[in-house]
Design an enzyme around this catalytic site. Structure first.
Site, mmCIF file in Angstrom:
data_model
loop_
_atom_site.group_PDB
_atom_site.id
_atom_site.type_symbol
_atom_site.label_atom_id
_atom_site.label_comp_id
_atom_site.label_asym_id
_atom_site.label_seq_id
_atom_site.Cartn_x
_atom_site.Cartn_y
_atom_site.Cartn_z
ATOM 1 N N ARG A 147 35.025 -21.771 -19.035
ATOM 2 C CA ARG A 147 36.651 -21.566 -19.371
ATOM 3 C C ARG A 147 37.296 -22.940 -19.654
ATOM 4 O O ARG A 147 38.289 -22.977 -19.974
ATOM 5 C CB ARG A 147 37.424 -20.803 -18.537
ATOM 6 C CG ARG A 147 36.695 -19.537 -17.838
ATOM 7 C CD ARG A 147 37.456 -18.753 -16.787
ATOM 8 N NE ARG A 147 37.051 -18.838 -15.449
ATOM 9 C CZ ARG A 147 37.073 -17.749 -14.637
ATOM 10 N NH1 ARG A 147 37.853 -16.620 -15.052
ATOM 11 N NH2 ARG A 147 36.632 -17.833 -13.538
ATOM 12 N N ASP A 187 21.905 -10.090 1.959
ATOM 13 C CA ASP A 187 21.962 -11.393 1.693
ATOM 14 C C ASP A 187 20.645 -12.162 1.547
ATOM 15 O O ASP A 187 20.301 -12.924 0.864
ATOM 16 C CB ASP A 187 22.974 -12.322 2.127
ATOM 17 C CG ASP A 187 23.255 -13.749 1.501
ATOM 18 O OD1 ASP A 187 23.200 -13.898 0.228
ATOM 19 O OD2 ASP A 187 23.298 -14.602 2.246
ATOM 20 N N HIS A 202 14.472 -12.371 0.053
ATOM 21 C CA HIS A 202 13.751 -13.440 0.562
ATOM 22 C C HIS A 202 12.702 -12.959 1.582
ATOM 23 O O HIS A 202 11.559 -13.279 1.507
ATOM 24 C CB HIS A 202 14.567 -14.794 1.085
ATOM 25 C CG HIS A 202 15.636 -15.260 0.374
ATOM 26 N ND1 HIS A 202 15.580 -15.493 -0.865
ATOM 27 C CD2 HIS A 202 16.561 -15.965 0.643
ATOM 28 C CE1 HIS A 202 16.471 -15.989 -1.491
ATOM 29 N NE2 HIS A 202 17.336 -15.996 -0.540
HETATM 30 N N1 LIG Z 1 25.697 -21.115 -4.627
HETATM 31 C C1 LIG Z 1 24.324 -20.772 -4.345
HETATM 32 O O1 LIG Z 1 23.927 -21.470 -3.512
HETATM 33 C C2 LIG Z 1 23.867 -19.342 -4.541
HETATM 34 C C3 LIG Z 1 22.532 -19.033 -4.298
HETATM 35 C C4 LIG Z 1 21.703 -18.030 -4.480
HETATM 36 C C5 LIG Z 1 22.357 -17.164 -5.607
HETATM 37 N N2 LIG Z 1 23.968 -17.376 -6.090
HETATM 38 C C6 LIG Z 1 24.413 -16.827 -7.250
HETATM 39 O O2 LIG Z 1 24.544 -17.599 -8.418
HETATM 40 C C7 LIG Z 1 25.624 -16.987 -9.089
HETATM 41 C C8 LIG Z 1 26.494 -18.239 -9.152
HETATM 42 O O3 LIG Z 1 26.808 -18.599 -7.841
HETATM 43 P P1 LIG Z 1 27.863 -19.904 -7.444
HETATM 44 O O4 LIG Z 1 27.896 -20.214 -6.073
HETATM 45 O O5 LIG Z 1 27.583 -20.871 -8.422
HETATM 46 O O6 LIG Z 1 29.364 -19.174 -7.845
HETATM 47 P P2 LIG Z 1 30.536 -20.013 -8.160
HETATM 48 O O7 LIG Z 1 30.827 -21.292 -7.423
HETATM 49 O O8 LIG Z 1 31.778 -18.998 -7.676
HETATM 50 O O9 LIG Z 1 30.690 -20.073 -9.602
HETATM 51 C C9 LIG Z 1 30.764 -18.942 -10.668
HETATM 52 C C10 LIG Z 1 31.179 -19.624 -11.934
HETATM 53 O O10 LIG Z 1 31.166 -18.677 -12.858
HETATM 54 C C11 LIG Z 1 32.373 -18.746 -13.725
HETATM 55 N N3 LIG Z 1 33.241 -17.670 -13.962
HETATM 56 C C12 LIG Z 1 33.428 -16.670 -13.164
HETATM 57 N N4 LIG Z 1 34.123 -15.819 -13.909
HETATM 58 C C13 LIG Z 1 34.300 -15.956 -15.146
HETATM 59 C C14 LIG Z 1 34.651 -15.836 -16.174
HETATM 60 N N5 LIG Z 1 35.439 -14.406 -16.416
HETATM 61 N N6 LIG Z 1 34.539 -16.137 -17.437
HETATM 62 C C15 LIG Z 1 33.972 -17.507 -17.507
HETATM 63 N N7 LIG Z 1 33.459 -17.966 -16.517
HETATM 64 C C16 LIG Z 1 33.394 -17.251 -15.220
HETATM 65 C C17 LIG Z 1 33.233 -19.890 -12.948
HETATM 66 O O11 LIG Z 1 34.082 -20.731 -13.764
HETATM 67 P P3 LIG Z 1 35.272 -21.269 -13.409
HETATM 68 O O12 LIG Z 1 34.977 -22.660 -12.653
HETATM 69 O O13 LIG Z 1 35.967 -21.455 -14.620
HETATM 70 O O14 LIG Z 1 36.015 -20.338 -12.242
HETATM 71 C C18 LIG Z 1 31.972 -20.617 -12.227
HETATM 72 O O15 LIG Z 1 31.495 -21.541 -13.160
HETATM 73 C C19 LIG Z 1 26.083 -15.937 -8.387
HETATM 74 O O16 LIG Z 1 25.587 -14.832 -8.827
HETATM 75 C C20 LIG Z 1 25.568 -16.082 -7.035
HETATM 76 O O17 LIG Z 1 25.406 -14.642 -6.233
HETATM 77 C C21 LIG Z 1 24.352 -18.429 -5.826
#
Ligand SMILES: NC(=O)c1ccc[n+]([C@@H]2O[C@H](COP(=O)([O-])OP(=O)(O)OC[C@H]3O[C@@H](n4cnc5c(N)ncnc54)[C@H](OP(=O)(O)O)[C@@H]3O)[C@@H](O)[C@H]2O)c1
Length: 508
Positions: free
Chosen positions: A63, A257, A262
């Site tokens: 965004r 989780d 896993h």
């Molecule tokens: N982080 C980890 O280590 C991890 C591990 C395993 C799985 N996951 C999975 O991976 C996915 C991402 O995780 P994350 O930790 O990276 O999440 P995060 O830090 O909350 O990032 C979410 C991303 O989605 C974007 N987003 C959310 N709503 C949006 C919308 N309506 N329009 C456009 N962009 C939008 C956000 O953009 P903005 O910056 O603009 O808000 C951000 O870039 C999730 O499904 C999570 O369950 C993550």
């Protein structure tokens, strides 16, 4: 005259590095934590190892109102901070020529139109060949909308001879029903062979080594069954808490989780029969057979335990309990520790409990699979000589300090015959000169190559929820998790659970 066919032509040498063909990857949620810490660094590491095609392109969709250069700067910072391999300017210069940024929200049809135009241009200018990966690194509640947008904009339907693949991250639903709904949505847009569900544990070298250990050797397989194995313990312990991740975790909890994905995948690789080959279908068949035969031991009040961390110590730091963490409601019932006992109802494993546990703010960060062996049927020693002899064990150390430990009894030096447990270690760090690639490097490369072996299919996901759902329902209907002090090994009820079954948790 028929053409001569070289019989070896298709017998690719599997030791040769596999290089992806022309393609580009679109990351949705490119500003997020996963993208910065894992995805962008892994893409750079692959480029640094020469495994990406010259035409490779990385497209960020978010965004923020960024130009291509701003996006490039974000990738640069992520790579500098988190890449595994050294920074090389010439690799970076070549890679960054393929960076593009598309600004938009998921409900914005025009933004997906701009994405389609950008990809078309890249195909023409850089030769990405019309082959695209769509990586959904976004909150799960946005999966459906993005899939639908990809369909509407035509991006999900590649032209003849080209491909579109979608990558989704866990959680794959929060119970069986929601997982089925999610699979339905994703499969209505992408055929199952184009869907790559990431369980990053399967990308770890140590996890793939379970198959090598079991099926490349003669030593272990004969004793890998209920004649010799008393029980199996699969542990994923973290020493950190949930500060800053409240929004995601509250209402999800440790079992959803970690156990659903896993730990059940580790169980499947540990318990499965030898596959006919290591082809993706053959592996899936064996994993699905294990999941189909696995269920929680009964009664659930005696064979499960859950806890929630209270204040205590994380190393030398005083830390607060979950209910004081930001983002958690004061009456949150979310468990940060979960332990369950499963039976795998097959001839090989009848009578062998599989204990799975995971928790946050435990004594140490460690993931391991431990096969605990039965005691010798007869000990021709005085009782005092074997007082310190435990059960033999084979421990696959998944992380950190990756390797394998065998524990067995050995004579203590001296004039008396005293037997005590000792460990024999194999360690990746000292046995191999090369560092293991990060799980995300392996998995992203496999997506680009279209190799699905390390990705759970929809049936595996649904069966794993079938295993876990009865436990989750039972917990939802019965009270709340027991508090445990941060820095310890979980709630007392988890120890009692194993004592009742005549066992003890390992203290890794
Ligand atoms: N982080 C980890 O280590 C991890 C591990 C395993 C799985 N996951 C999975 O991976 C996915 C991402 O995780 P994350 O930790 O990276 O999440 P995060 O830090 O909350 O990032 C979410 C991303 O989605 C974007 N987003 C959310 N709503 C949006 C919308 N309506 N329009 C456009 N962009 C939008 C956000 O953009 P903005 O910056 O603009 O808000 C951000 O870039 C999730 O499904 C999570 O369950 C993550």
């Amino acid at each position: 005259m028929t053409d001569w066919v070289n019989p070896l032509r298709d017998k690719r040498d599997k030791r040769m590095p596999r290089i992806a063909g022309p393609c580009g990857i679109v990351i949705f949620g490119v500003t997020g934590d996963l993208s910065r810490k894992k995805l962008m660094p892994a893409i750079y590491d692959l480029a640094n190892r020469g495994l990406l095609p010259p035409s490779f392109s990385l497209i960020g969709f978010a965004r923020r109102d960024w130009a291509d250069e701003d996006f490039g700067q974000v990738v640069y910072e992520a790579v500098k901070k988190h890449a595994r391999t050294p920074f090389r300017q010439e690799v970076w210069d070549r890679l960054s020529e393929g960076f593009r940024f598309v600004q938009g929200t998921f409900d914005d049809d025009a933004a997906f139109g701009r994405l389609a135009e950008t990809l078309e241009k890249l195909d023409a200018e850089r030769g990405t060949g019309g082959n695209h990966v769509f990586y959904l690194s976004i909150p799960p509640n946005a999966f459906q909308q993005v899939c639908e947008q990809l369909q509407k904009s035509g991006l999900a339907n590649p032209q003849e001879g080209r491909w579109s693949r979608v990558v989704i991250e866990k959680p794959f639903g929060h119970d069986l029903q929601s997982a089925q709904e999610l699979n339905e949505v994703v499969n209505s847009v992408f055929p199952e062979e184009s869907v790559f569900r990431i369980d990053h544990y399967l990308g770890k070298e140590t996890v793939q080594n379970i198959l090598a250990l079991r099926f490349a050797n003669e030593l272990y397989e004969p004793i890998w069954n209920n004649n010799y194995v008393d029980s199996v313990q699969i542990t994923m312990a973290e020493d950190i808490g949930l500060g800053g991740r409240g929004g995601y975790y509250d209402g999800v909890g440790a079992a959803r989780d970690v156990i659903q994905n896993h730990l059940l995948q580790l169980l499947a690789l540990t318990a499965m029969e030898e596959p006919v080959s290591f082809g993706p279908k053959e592996l899936q068949i064996e994993k699905i057979k294990v999941f189909s035969a696995t269920r929680p031991m009964q009664p659930l009040n005696e064979t499960t335990a859950r806890g929630q961390y209270a204040s205590g110590w994380q190393g030398s730091e005083k830390v607060v309990g979950l209910l004081e963490e930001e983002g958690f409601s004061k009456d949150s019932k979310t468990e940060t520790y979960a332990a369950i006992a499963l039976e795998v109802d097959t001839r090989r494993w009848a009578g062998v409990p599989f204990f799975l546990r995971t928790g946050k703010r435990l004594g140490r960060r460690v993931t391991e699979i431990a096969l605990i062996f039965k005691r010798a049927p007869h000990l021709p020693f005085d009782k005092t000589m074997t007082e310190e002899l435990g059960q033999n064990a084979l421990v696959i150390r998944v992380q950190p300090d990756e390797g394998i430990t065998t524990r067995f009894g050995s004579k203590v030096p001296g004039s008396a015959m005293e037997v005590r447990d000792v460990n024999m270690d194999f360690s990746y760090g000292s046995a191999f000169a090369e560092d293991s690639p990060e799980a995300y490097e392996r998995l992203i490369l496999d997506v680009l190559l279209g190799e699905p072996s390390l990705f759970p299919v929809n049936r595996e996901v649904e069966l794993s929820w079938e295993i876990l759902d009865p436990v989750l329902d039972y917990w939802a209907a019965h009270g709340k998790p027991e508090a445990y002090e941060s820095g310890t090994w979980g709630p007392a009820s988890a120890d009692e659970m194993l004592h009742r079954m005549g066992r003890e948790w390992r203290r890794p």
